[in-house]
Design an enzyme around this catalytic site. Structure first.
Site, mmCIF file in Angstrom:
data_model
loop_
_atom_site.group_PDB
_atom_site.id
_atom_site.type_symbol
_atom_site.label_atom_id
_atom_site.label_comp_id
_atom_site.label_asym_id
_atom_site.label_seq_id
_atom_site.Cartn_x
_atom_site.Cartn_y
_atom_site.Cartn_z
ATOM 1 N N CYS A 2 -31.928 -45.951 -30.913
ATOM 2 C CA CYS A 2 -32.617 -47.019 -30.192
ATOM 3 C C CYS A 2 -32.758 -48.247 -31.097
ATOM 4 O O CYS A 2 -32.821 -48.127 -32.309
ATOM 5 C CB CYS A 2 -34.003 -46.622 -29.722
ATOM 6 S SG CYS A 2 -34.018 -45.207 -28.645
ATOM 7 N N ARG A 27 -26.933 -48.284 -32.656
ATOM 8 C CA ARG A 27 -28.072 -47.369 -32.813
ATOM 9 C C ARG A 27 -28.356 -46.572 -31.547
ATOM 10 O O ARG A 27 -29.207 -45.681 -31.550
ATOM 11 C CB ARG A 27 -29.315 -48.159 -33.201
ATOM 12 C CG ARG A 27 -29.218 -48.792 -34.564
ATOM 13 C CD ARG A 27 -30.494 -49.501 -34.892
ATOM 14 N NE ARG A 27 -31.609 -48.580 -34.956
ATOM 15 C CZ ARG A 27 -32.177 -48.164 -36.069
ATOM 16 N NH1 ARG A 27 -31.718 -48.567 -37.213
ATOM 17 N NH2 ARG A 27 -33.194 -47.344 -36.032
ATOM 18 N N TRP A 75 -31.354 -44.797 -26.805
ATOM 19 C CA TRP A 75 -30.664 -43.511 -26.962
ATOM 20 C C TRP A 75 -31.666 -42.497 -26.426
ATOM 21 O O TRP A 75 -32.721 -42.271 -27.022
ATOM 22 C CB TRP A 75 -30.348 -43.259 -28.429
ATOM 23 C CG TRP A 75 -29.491 -42.063 -28.668
ATOM 24 C CD1 TRP A 75 -28.133 -42.005 -28.672
ATOM 25 C CD2 TRP A 75 -29.933 -40.722 -28.952
ATOM 26 N NE1 TRP A 75 -27.705 -40.724 -28.937
ATOM 27 C CE2 TRP A 75 -28.788 -39.920 -29.115
ATOM 28 C CE3 TRP A 75 -31.193 -40.129 -29.081
ATOM 29 C CZ2 TRP A 75 -28.858 -38.558 -29.408
ATOM 30 C CZ3 TRP A 75 -31.260 -38.777 -29.371
ATOM 31 C CH2 TRP A 75 -30.094 -38.006 -29.523
ATOM 32 N N ASN A 99 -39.264 -47.388 -30.129
ATOM 33 C CA ASN A 99 -38.347 -46.443 -30.795
ATOM 34 C C ASN A 99 -39.199 -45.282 -31.285
ATOM 35 O O ASN A 99 -40.294 -45.503 -31.787
ATOM 36 C CB ASN A 99 -37.696 -47.074 -32.029
ATOM 37 C CG ASN A 99 -36.600 -48.043 -31.682
ATOM 38 O OD1 ASN A 99 -36.279 -48.239 -30.518
ATOM 39 N ND2 ASN A 99 -36.046 -48.675 -32.693
ATOM 40 N N GLY A 100 -38.663 -44.077 -31.188
ATOM 41 C CA GLY A 100 -39.406 -42.922 -31.692
ATOM 42 C C GLY A 100 -39.696 -41.936 -30.577
ATOM 43 O O GLY A 100 -39.128 -42.041 -29.482
ATOM 44 N N GLU A 465 -16.307 -32.063 -43.131
ATOM 45 C CA GLU A 465 -16.409 -33.485 -42.813
ATOM 46 C C GLU A 465 -15.210 -33.935 -41.955
ATOM 47 O O GLU A 465 -15.376 -34.680 -40.993
ATOM 48 C CB GLU A 465 -16.510 -34.303 -44.108
ATOM 49 C CG GLU A 465 -16.506 -35.814 -43.929
ATOM 50 C CD GLU A 465 -17.639 -36.360 -43.071
ATOM 51 O OE1 GLU A 465 -18.560 -35.609 -42.720
ATOM 52 O OE2 GLU A 465 -17.569 -37.550 -42.721
ATOM 53 N N LYS A 469 -15.647 -35.478 -38.273
ATOM 54 C CA LYS A 469 -15.123 -36.814 -37.950
ATOM 55 C C LYS A 469 -14.257 -36.737 -36.705
ATOM 56 O O LYS A 469 -14.378 -37.525 -35.789
ATOM 57 C CB LYS A 469 -14.306 -37.299 -39.152
ATOM 58 C CG LYS A 469 -14.328 -38.708 -39.517
ATOM 59 C CD LYS A 469 -15.604 -39.347 -39.995
ATOM 60 C CE LYS A 469 -16.867 -38.618 -39.840
ATOM 61 N NZ LYS A 469 -18.089 -39.151 -40.181
ATOM 62 N N GLU A 472 -16.342 -35.892 -33.448
ATOM 63 C CA GLU A 472 -17.292 -36.881 -32.958
ATOM 64 C C GLU A 472 -16.619 -38.100 -32.348
ATOM 65 O O GLU A 472 -17.154 -38.691 -31.426
ATOM 66 C CB GLU A 472 -18.360 -37.253 -34.000
ATOM 67 C CG GLU A 472 -17.894 -37.907 -35.260
ATOM 68 C CD GLU A 472 -19.031 -38.107 -36.285
ATOM 69 O OE1 GLU A 472 -20.205 -38.069 -35.933
ATOM 70 O OE2 GLU A 472 -18.698 -38.296 -37.472
ATOM 71 N N HIS A 488 -11.756 -13.324 -39.729
ATOM 72 C CA HIS A 488 -12.833 -12.441 -39.291
ATOM 73 C C HIS A 488 -13.347 -12.863 -37.921
ATOM 74 O O HIS A 488 -14.549 -13.044 -37.726
ATOM 75 C CB HIS A 488 -13.950 -12.421 -40.332
ATOM 76 C CG HIS A 488 -13.504 -11.837 -41.635
ATOM 77 N ND1 HIS A 488 -13.279 -10.493 -41.810
ATOM 78 C CD2 HIS A 488 -13.176 -12.439 -42.809
ATOM 79 C CE1 HIS A 488 -12.865 -10.276 -43.046
ATOM 80 N NE2 HIS A 488 -12.784 -11.444 -43.667
ATOM 81 N N LYS A 583 -26.300 -43.790 -34.605
ATOM 82 C CA LYS A 583 -26.008 -43.993 -36.026
ATOM 83 C C LYS A 583 -27.143 -43.485 -36.904
ATOM 84 O O LYS A 583 -26.918 -42.866 -37.929
ATOM 85 C CB LYS A 583 -25.797 -45.485 -36.257
ATOM 86 C CG LYS A 583 -25.528 -45.870 -37.687
ATOM 87 C CD LYS A 583 -24.066 -45.736 -37.991
ATOM 88 C CE LYS A 583 -23.743 -45.955 -39.441
ATOM 89 N NZ LYS A 583 -22.569 -45.174 -39.842
HETATM 90 C C1 G6P Z 1 -26.147 -39.302 -37.575
HETATM 91 C C2 G6P Z 1 -24.851 -40.057 -37.824
HETATM 92 C C3 G6P Z 1 -24.066 -39.388 -38.944
HETATM 93 C C4 G6P Z 1 -24.906 -39.290 -40.200
HETATM 94 C C5 G6P Z 1 -26.241 -38.582 -39.917
HETATM 95 C C6 G6P Z 1 -27.195 -38.739 -41.086
HETATM 96 O O1 G6P Z 1 -25.900 -38.064 -37.041
HETATM 97 O O2 G6P Z 1 -24.097 -40.103 -36.632
HETATM 98 O O3 G6P Z 1 -22.899 -40.140 -39.224
HETATM 99 O O4 G6P Z 1 -24.213 -38.585 -41.175
HETATM 100 O O5 G6P Z 1 -26.890 -39.181 -38.795
HETATM 101 O O6 G6P Z 1 -27.547 -40.100 -41.227
HETATM 102 P P1 G6P Z 1 -28.044 -40.731 -42.558
HETATM 103 O O7 G6P Z 1 -28.341 -42.161 -42.219
HETATM 104 O O8 G6P Z 1 -29.270 -39.974 -42.954
HETATM 105 O O9 G6P Z 1 -26.955 -40.594 -43.562
#
Ligand code: G6P
Length: 588
Positions: A2, A27, A75, A99-100, A465, A469, A472, A488, A583
């Site tokens: 948000c 966001r 969001w 927000n929150g 990772e 990537k 997502e 397994h 984000k």
């Molecule tokens: C969200 C983002 C990720 C990120 C994670 C942690 O899920 O989409 O890309 O790794 O938050 O965010 P931070 O700001 O704590 O690295």
């Protein structure tokens, strides 16, 4: 998660609000809305979907003449992503954006319903709005305070009150800043919302109440006026544009070389980083990619520097029994420095009197402010929701921490670090220039439904990772497995042509991973290998130059990022704003 922007001043209000929302869209982007106020009139316009939908709507409506407004991009937490649940919310005299999460919203809703309040949405925000309105007689500060006393949870609020030509704002556990320029004042959840207009801002701390008026602003805490210093950011507007790139994500991957060089220059000797070798145990805590960067760090610190490490995702760590019976350092790793669970993990460590070290990108963030020690990654603004350059710099910091720790502990003799870094930068440049190669791989796999990643040790962390990537941004189902573990159970899902991406950078266990590759190959898998040595008999083999083990992940991760990017691009995905993601996750 948000975004909030509010403005009072001489600039064109709807322009400032829409521009702010667009720069906050990363966001959260399931709905948005604005409220414009003109003494008695408050005009609210909302839309579901992306900001461009709201922008279209604004062009079709006669907007009231106003120079005070608030806006929000959402969001969804409570309630579906539709117009009713979009912010701003209005109850009686109060209009607000939030927000929150209000955790006791249901309880408060019942109480207010008994008082005759009729709710239009399913949101916790409308409940909070109604609660402030409930307490509002003529004194808004006291109504806000009374309401917030009853609230459990997190909030950043921008509030309009009928017949009051000001914006009020307050926060707890969710960031909020006041922007200042010669024409007016801003309230924003993030500097990128206002950077086009000003680089001057004040960070609000917990429960500081700000009142923005035409000609001044007042910040109070516990009814006392407080003076706060004005800061300026180095981020410029240009850095948050896409330049000539199709997507922010691609731009951000391509920035990796220059940012890596900057990082090497800043952290160029052991005195430029904190000495973590004195700790007996290190807990590395983060969420998502940040946690995966922590896993790379764990392997390096354990294998190379003999420091016992434990990695956990912050949402588990904060509620789990943790043994703090050794001299422990808790490393919080977070790009934004605002991830709610990571903040809670940090506070847990602090309550237990454990030293905390933040590896963060945003210098003014909560984690940066509250942790004992900090290491800043110099990623600049990262806009694409899926992190790339910030992750690369996080693992670089771990590489350097492990390298300097092993020197401090006399495990390793110093190498010519400057030479090695020069070498790495030139290899990275080459890797980034070979997009065509990754595109060719992507062409072979982009129509698949499942893609697996396998590797051992540090390569497994990189697989996690790479897989994250890919899923997502492309929405292809993907999983990462320790190479020896796939058989397994999950090997049952390997069919003819199922892509399996294998990473082999650790030569000590290369033969073991190769055997696992043979196992999937014999079940028909389409194997793609990223390795530091050429593997014969495999057509899809990307060979990465072998460098010091400390830094090897730096040359592998951009390849995984670019493969994910090319796959998502071939699938025409909304790469910078993947569905359902945000984000910065500022709620639990
Ligand atoms: C969200 C983002 C990720 C990120 C994670 C942690 O899920 O989409 O890309 O790794 O938050 O965010 P931070 O700001 O704590 O690295």
């Amino acid at each position: 998660m948000c975004g909030i922007i509010g403005y009072i001043g001489k600039k064109s209000l709807d322009e400032v609000l829409i521009e702010g929302l667009k720069n906050l869209e990363y966001r959260g982007y399931d709905s948005s809305g604005i409220a414009l106020q003109n003494f008695n009139d408050v005009q609210i316009i909302k839309s579901s979907g992306k900001i461009k939908e709201l922008e279209k709507k604004l062009q079709e409506i006669n907007l009231i003449n106003s120079n005070i407004g608030i806006a929000h991009t959402r969001w969804a937490t409570h309630g579906n992503p539709n117009i009713e649940n979009a912010h701003p919310h209005q109850v009686g005299n109060i209009t607000l954006v939030h927000n929150g999460i209000i955790e006791n919203a249901n309880e408060l809703r019942q109480k207010l319903t008994k008082e005759g309040v009729k709710f239009k949405s399913q949101t916790d925000t409308e409940v909070l709005c109604a609660l402030i309105n409930f307490y509002y007689k003529n004194d808004i500060s006291s109504a806000i305070k009374k309401a917030l006393k009853e609230v459990k949870g997190s909030y950043a609020l921008a509030i309009l009150v009928k017949k009051d030509e000001s914006i009020y704002a307050i926060k707890k556990d969710s960031p909020l800043i006041v922007g200042i320029d010669k024409d007016g004042y801003f309230i924003a959840s993030d500097i990128s919302a206002i950077i086009k207009y000003t680089n001057k801002y004040i960070v609000l701390e917990e429960n500081e109440l700000v009142k923005l008026s035409q000609n001044d602003y007042i910040i109070t805490k516990n009814n006392k006026i407080i003076k706060k210093s004005i800061q300026s950011t180095e981020i410029d507007f240009e850095s948050i544009t896409k330049s000539n790139y199709k997507h922010y994500m691609l731009k951000e991957i391509m920035e990796e070389e220059i940012l890596l060089e900057k990082t090497f220059n800043i952290y160029n000797d052991k005195d430029s980083l904190i000495d973590i070798s004195k700790y007996e145990e290190i807990h590395i805590i983060g969420c998502g990619s940040a946690m995966y960067a922590g896993m790379v760090g764990k392997t390096l610190l354990e294998e190379k520097s003999n420091i016992r490490c434990y990695v956990e995702c912050a949402s588990e760590y904060r509620y789990k029994k943790i043994f703090y019976d050794r001299k422990t350092l808790v490393i919080l790793i977070s790009q934004s420095g605002e991830t709610a669970d990571t903040i809670a993990a940090m506070r847990k460590a602090k309550e237990n009197k454990i030293d905390t070290l933040a590896i963060v990108n945003v210098k003014t963030s909560t984690i940066a402010r509250e942790s004992d020690y900090k290491i800043f990654i110099e990623a600049g603004k990262e806009i694409a929701v899926a992190t790339t350059k910030a992750y690369l710099l996080q693992i670089t910091i771990f590489s350097l921490l492990a390298y300097f720790s092993s020197i401090n502990k006399h495990i390793l003799k110093e190498i010519n670090l400057k030479e090695e870094e020069k070498n790495i930068l030139s290899h990275l440049k080459n890797i980034l220039e070979q997009r065509k190669k990754y595109y060719e791989i992507a062409k072979k796999i982009f129509q698949e439904e499942d893609i697996y990643f396998i590797g051992r040790g540090i390569d497994y962390s990189l697989c996690l990772e790479g897989s994250l990537k890919l899923k997502e941004i492309s929405y292809i189902h993907s999983e990462a497995y320790q190479a020896g573990e796939l058989k397994h159970g999950t090997i049952a899902l390997i069919n003819k042509n199922t892509p399996v991406i294998a990473i082999i950078s650790d030569q000590n266990i290369a033969d073991k991973t190769l055997s696992n590759i043979e196992e999937v190959k014999s079940r028909g898998a389409n194997v793609i290998i990223i390795s530091t040595k050429k593997i014969s008999n495999y057509e899809n083999n990307i060979v990465v130059p072998k460098i010091s083990d400390f830094f090897q992940p730096i040359l592998i991760i951009p390849i995984l990022q670019l493969i994910a990017y090319e796959v998502a691009n071939l699938r025409n995905c909304d790469i910078d704003k993947p569905k359902n993601l945000a984000k910065s996750v500022t709620v639990e």
